[in-house]
Design an enzyme around this catalytic site. Structure first.
Site, short mmCIF file in Angstrom:
data_model
loop_
_atom_site.label_atom_id
_atom_site.label_comp_id
_atom_site.label_asym_id
_atom_site.label_seq_id
_atom_site.Cartn_x
_atom_site.Cartn_y
_atom_site.Cartn_z
CG HIS A 88 -66.40 33.03 -2.13
ND1 HIS A 88 -65.93 33.67 -2.96
CD2 HIS A 88 -67.73 32.39 -2.24
CE1 HIS A 88 -66.77 33.52 -4.01
NE2 HIS A 88 -67.85 32.48 -3.68
CD GLU A 89 -70.51 29.78 -0.73
OE1 GLU A 89 -71.76 30.44 -0.75
OE2 GLU A 89 -69.83 29.43 -1.50
CG HIS A 92 -71.95 34.36 -3.00
ND1 HIS A 92 -72.01 35.17 -4.04
CD2 HIS A 92 -70.96 33.27 -3.00
CE1 HIS A 92 -71.12 34.66 -5.07
NE2 HIS A 92 -70.52 33.37 -4.37
CD GLU A 166 -68.92 32.78 -7.61
OE1 GLU A 166 -68.12 32.65 -6.54
OE2 GLU A 166 -70.13 32.57 -7.46
CG ASP A 170 -63.31 35.30 -4.91
OD1 ASP A 170 -63.86 34.56 -4.07
OD2 ASP A 170 -62.86 35.06 -6.02
ZN LIG Z 1 -69.10 31.94 -5.11
#
Ligand SMILES: [Zn+2]
Length: 224
Positions: A88-89, A92, A166, A170
């Protein structure tokens, strides 16, 4: 600061140890290879020294990027869940969210300072707020006190963008790790943070930088 912080400043406040869990380390190395992310090492920080708050982050730039896990995050999660959180990071990072966020906050700061530069020369700004002797330092104080009334209305725009980011992160995690693992890690995080799973829709749309648990989990389930 990008160069100094991870190597010299952060270790003053916390202890950083290379990740010792070999199985997890192998999984992480594979994930980094799959996603084309170059890193200078994976570290565990003693976040438990201060609180039970769990987090994971990157520091540094270029090939000097370090991945840091709080020991508090690793404690409650299994290896697959940790991998999903890292994915997930990385999402980003892949979508350049950090860069976009920096550019937008620098732009907003610049506009704010331009506005302050204008107001500092306007007598009505001081007199309207009950000040009879204008000065630079009073202007700064008045500006800081009155800005939240107006920036209040910028918050929902920022939060909307943040929630969009987000969902993108995801989706990236579901593609490169596993959606189910991210769901179970999120449930644990929401539980640890004692966050509500069903916030009011309007309140959430205005104030929340992250999508609510149920919406986020339902979305993740569609990626299977
Ligand atoms: Zn996040």
């Amino acid at each position: 600061m990008f160069w100094l912080y991870p190597t010299y400043i952060a270790p003053i406040f916390n202890q950083f140890k290379p990740l010792g869990n070999v199985e997890l380390k192998t999984k992480i190395d594979n994930l980094l290879k799959r996603t084309g992310f170059q890193s200078d090492g994976v570290f565990v920080m003693d976040g438990s020294k201060r609180s039970s708050y769990g987090n994971a982050y990157f520091t540094g730039i270029g090939k000097n990027k370090r991945i840091v896990f709080f020991d508090t995050l690793l404690k409650g999660m299994n290896d697959d869940e940790v991998q999903a959180i890292l994915a997930h990071e990385l999402g980003h990072f892949h979508h350049k969210h950090i860069k976009k966020h920096m550019i937008s906050s620098f732009t907003i700061s610049l506009l704010g300072l331009a506005l302050l530069g204008y107001l500092i020369n306007q007598d009505w700004f001081f007199h309207g707020l009950g000040i009879s002797h204008p000065s630079n330092h009073i202007a700064l104080i008045l500006f800081t006190l009155t800005m939240p009334v107006f920036s209040f209305f910028i918050a929902p725009v920022n939060n909307y963008l943040s929630r969009k980011h987000e969902f993108e992160a995801d989706a990236f995690a579901a593609k490169h790790a596993n959606a189910d693992d991210l769901v179970s890690s999120l449930v644990k995080l929401y539980k640890d943070n004692a966050a509500t799973l069903t916030p009011d829709y309007l309140y959430s749309a205005f104030h929340d930088s992250h999508p609510s648990a149920s919406i986020r989990i339902n979305q993740l389930k569609t990626y299977k």
